[in-house]
Design a protein around this motif. Structure first.
Motif, PDB file in Angstrom:
ATOM      1  N   GLY A  81       5.435   4.388 -13.589  1.00 37.22           N
ATOM      2  CA  GLY A  81       4.261   3.946 -12.854  1.00 37.22           C
ATOM      3  C   GLY A  81       3.889   2.531 -13.218  1.00 37.22           C
ATOM      4  O   GLY A  81       4.586   1.845 -13.975  1.00 37.22           O
ATOM      5  N   SER A  94      -0.386   6.295  -5.071  1.00 39.07           N
ATOM      6  CA  SER A  94      -0.927   4.985  -5.421  1.00 39.07           C
ATOM      7  C   SER A  94      -2.351   4.877  -4.898  1.00 39.07           C
ATOM      8  O   SER A  94      -2.724   5.536  -3.921  1.00 39.07           O
ATOM      9  CB  SER A  94      -0.063   3.862  -4.846  1.00 39.07           C
ATOM     10  N   ASP A 148       5.843   1.742  -4.481  1.00 45.80           N
ATOM     11  CA  ASP A 148       4.736   0.803  -4.395  1.00 45.80           C
ATOM     12  C   ASP A 148       5.259  -0.634  -4.341  1.00 45.80           C
ATOM     13  O   ASP A 148       4.773  -1.522  -5.046  1.00 45.80           O
ATOM     14  CB  ASP A 148       3.765   0.988  -5.554  1.00 45.80           C
ATOM     15  N   ASN A 160      -5.720   1.811  -4.588  1.00 48.59           N
ATOM     16  CA  ASN A 160      -6.270   0.470  -4.799  1.00 48.59           C
ATOM     17  C   ASN A 160      -7.792   0.565  -4.724  1.00 48.59           C
ATOM     18  O   ASN A 160      -8.342   1.103  -3.756  1.00 48.59           O
ATOM     19  CB  ASN A 160      -5.750  -0.497  -3.732  1.00 48.59           C
ATOM     20  N   ARG A 200      -5.167  -1.667  -9.174  1.00 49.62           N
ATOM     21  CA  ARG A 200      -4.206  -0.876  -8.402  1.00 49.62           C
ATOM     22  C   ARG A 200      -3.367  -0.054  -9.372  1.00 49.62           C
ATOM     23  O   ARG A 200      -2.824  -0.588 -10.349  1.00 49.62           O
ATOM     24  CB  ARG A 200      -3.311  -1.765  -7.551  1.00 49.62           C
ATOM     25  N   ASP A 221       4.945  10.851  -5.560  1.00 50.19           N
ATOM     26  CA  ASP A 221       4.345   9.612  -6.039  1.00 50.19           C
ATOM     27  C   ASP A 221       3.015   9.395  -5.339  1.00 50.19           C
ATOM     28  O   ASP A 221       2.755   9.958  -4.269  1.00 50.19           O
ATOM     29  CB  ASP A 221       5.284   8.424  -5.815  1.00 50.19           C
ATOM     30  N   ALA A 224      -0.356   3.213  -9.718  1.00 46.00           N
ATOM     31  CA  ALA A 224       0.677   3.998  -9.043  1.00 46.00           C
ATOM     32  C   ALA A 224       1.453   4.783 -10.087  1.00 46.00           C
ATOM     33  O   ALA A 224       1.597   4.350 -11.240  1.00 46.00           O
ATOM     34  CB  ALA A 224       1.621   3.090  -8.255  1.00 46.00           C
TER      35      ALA A 224
END
Length: 678
Positions: free
Chosen positions: A254, A192, A133, A194, A205, A190, A207
């Motif tokens: 994260g 992520s 990210d 938003n 946001r 992984d 992640a």
């Protein structure tokens, strides 16, 4: 906390990761595809000078890697993307696995010579955060003492994370699987997402990632050994089957970030980012780098953990005259590592001292706790006239707690007495080995507190449409205070110290730029960089005394060391050709390094730092990017560094003309990618 012993924690983390992945897959992906085949090269903006500027206009040698590039090259850590950066080297400077990696830029190698930042937070260059990210990574070559301070004497690496978007929802999921020669499999996942919770006002946001890396080292039993007299003797420990891939590791981490638009001009960014690594063993080879077998008398595990987090808040106020930024952060890191010391102690007694006693199991543990509070306040002007400036103040209060809990080798005193026939010799500190009743080998507690205060600024004068001059610097005031208490056989009994080292000074910088035309920018600069001094650990006279006497070193005169400094001179160009289808940038440099902090590793197993000698580093770097046809991108990077000692300064084992270790002569990278819509 060991993740392997807390299944509920791991389950909760994986559940969170899965939740983010589902949420990310459910929102509309409004992110534009930046590499959809548009002709020409995308303009790259960086914030290396604490303001957003095109990389082609900054009078500095910079390599910037965007998130798309990092993902396509499979970069996961600093070491992965370092190969794409000319004159950036990676080597190991300290003990252990978690605090030993030390990047070098342009031949300036050593602990704390390269600054490392995650957004606006200075962190340890050895933490190796996962590249996840990330908006971009900037590598600034040359001393950055005026804007970034003491730990940037060779250059600075900046990892810029992606910030929340106030208006668009988007998410992503990424997974990887690979195999390892001499090992098993690596895997990672992984995700992520938003989410604008209040459109235009508040966005969140999130992640997270989880992964595992296979080890390659195997632990093998030693059934017998040959003592110093040439006799073959059976190993005393119970035999064990070969343990494969003892250096496996898992990791997870994260970040959670929030962006709040308080007004049209005032914004607040809050972020928490963290990572944890659980390692089963040390990834170190015995004797030869290619050796993947660790031969041991006992099956002793060498686990390790590394946990760190950053909590930060940035308040920005955009005015008609410029931008005022206040950045506050808290950085917290803890590591713990175990290492078997049976092999070393066995070699010491049998081969060095001449007591061929049987190997006895022993482990040594080291823990490190690092905490720092940082505050920076700066103002960047945006005047219409020829003068603009950036000015600010910085303060950091850091505490480093390095501890060796009591390491013992049970039965050692009794074994020495039995072999020599002299009862009490093992415990005798005058003529014996100074072992206490619990067979104490070593224990140490060192607490170091560092305070840094600075005022910095740069003023730019646009003399004409073509010429500009930038001058600035940094006034600093640093204090290092350390207390230490040690004991054990390796320390020649109990010892302690309480020392302080402090300095004040100024690091200047001058930059002259000439915009020959819209496609060619020339610049030359001179800048001073420095590294904070410090306090050495204990040098036991019993174990290290003869060696120190031979080197002519009085331990009482080696308790502290001062900062070292360098002057860097750079001449460079940046060019855009063929209607921005090609960029070609280059720079040549010369570095004069004085009063070098030299790390002296003694044969007795201890080490200390002293100021001695001088060095020079000179070289160049060239970088070429081209987009000759739609969808095709070519890249090429070359770096050359010649870094050598010009004055040994009386340091043992160092001679004039020696290369500075950990510095590659040549770095080279080339890449080709072709992207087309499906």
């Amino acid at each position: 906390m060991n993740c392997r012993n807390h299944g509920s924690l791991k389950f909760a983390f994986l559940a969170t990761l899965a939740g983010i992945a589902v949420l990310g897959a459910g929102v509309a992906n409004a992110q534009e595809e930046r590499d959809s085949g548009n002709a020409g090269l995308e303009e790259v903006f960086v914030t290396a000078t604490k303001r957003a500027e095109s990389i082609q206009e900054v009078g500095m040698s910079i390599t910037a890697l965007a998130d798309t590039e990092l993902e396509r090259m499979g970069a996961e850590t600093l070491i992965d993307f370092a190969v794409r950066v000319p004159n950036l080297g990676m080597a190991y400077e300290a003990d252990g696995r978690f605090d030993s990696s030390s990047p070098s830029i342009r031949g300036v190698f050593g602990t704390d010579t390269t600054g490392f930042y995650i957004d606006d937070t200075p962190v340890s260059a050895s933490i190796l955060p996962r590249v996840m990210d990330i908006e971009r990574i900037e590598v600034l070559r040359g001393p950055q003492g005026s804007l970034y301070g003491a730990k940037s004497m060779g250059g600075t690496i900046r990892m810029i994370t992606r910030q929340p978007d106030l208006n668009e929802s988007e998410g992503s999921v990424h997974a990887g699987l690979s195999t390892v020669k001499e090992g098993d499999e690596n895997y990672n996942i992984d995700a992520s997402v938003n989410v604008p919770l209040i459109a235009g006002k508040f966005a969140l946001r999130m992640a997270a990632y989880y992964g595992a890396n296979s080890g390659i080292f195997d632990r093998e039993y030693i059934p017998s050994w040959i003592d110093s007299g040439g006799n073959v003797r059976a190993s005393p420990g119970p035999a064990f089957a070969t343990r494969e891939n003892v250096d496996d590791e898992t990791y997870y981490g994260g970040q959670v970030a929030g962006k709040i638009a308080l007004t049209d001009r005032v914004g607040l960014d809050l972020k928490f980012v963290g990572q944890k690594i659980d390692a089963d063993g040390l990834p170190f080879a015995d004797i030869e780098a290619s050796n993947t077998t660790e031969r041991r008398f006992f099956d002793l595990a060498e686990p390790g953990t590394d946990r760190w987090f950053i909590a930060s808040g940035t308040l920005s106020w955009n005015t008609d005259a410029g931008t005022l930024v206040s950045s506050t952060s808290w950085y917290d890191r803890e590591t713990s590592e175990w290492e078997e010391e049976t092999s070393f102690l066995h070699f010491l007694f049998d081969q060095v001292i001449g007591l061929p006693i049987d190997p006895l199991p022993s482990l040594i543990n080291t823990t490190e706790k690092y905490q720092s509070f940082s505050q920076e306040l700066r103002f960047s002007s945006s005047f219409d006239g020829p003068l603009n400036f950036i000015a600010g103040a910085f303060y950091q209060d850091a505490e480093y707690d390095h501890h060796y809990p009591r390491a013992v080798q049970t039965g050692l005193a009794a074994a020495i007495d039995a072999f020599t026939g002299v009862p009490g010799l093992g415990q005798d500190c005058d003529v014996g080995f100074c072992l206490t009743d619990d067979d104490l080998i070593f224990t140490d507690t060192q607490l170091t507190k560092t305070k840094e205060a600075a005022i910095f600024g740069e003023l730019t004068w646009e003399v004409s449409e073509r010429w500009s001059i930038t001058a600035g610097g940094r006034f600093y005031d640093n204090t290092v205070h350390a207390v230490d208490a040690s004991d054990g056989f390796a320390n020649s009994g109990p010892s302690s110290y309480d020392e302080e080292q402090s300095e004040t000074g100024f690091n200047p910088k001058v930059l002259v730029q000439a915009q020959i035309n819209k496609n060619l920018n020339l610049y030359t600069s001179a800048a001073k960089g420095f590294r904070i001094g410090g306090v050495n650990g204990n040098l036991p006279p019993g174990l290290c005394g003869p060696e120190l006497d031979e080197l002519g070193i009085d331990p009482s005169n080696a308790t502290t060391y001062d900062s070292d400094t360098l002057w860097s001179y750079e001449l460079g160009f940046k060019s855009s050709l063929a209607d921005n289808r090609v960029t070609f940038n280059g720079a040549a440099f010369f570095i004069d390094w004085s009063n070098i902090q030299q790390l002296n590793r003694l044969a007795c197993g201890f080490q200390f730092t002293q100021n001695a000698g001088k060095a020079e580093s000179k070289g160049f770097e060239l970088e070429l990017m081209a987009a000759p046809v739609r969808g095709l991108t070519l890249s090429l990077g070359v770096g050359y560094t010649k870094a050598e000692i010009t004055d040994a300064g009386g340091v043992a084992g160092v001679s004039e003309g020696d290369k500075i270790q950990g510095v590659p002569d040549w770095t080279f990278n080339a890449g080709t990618q072709y992207v087309w819509p499906v």
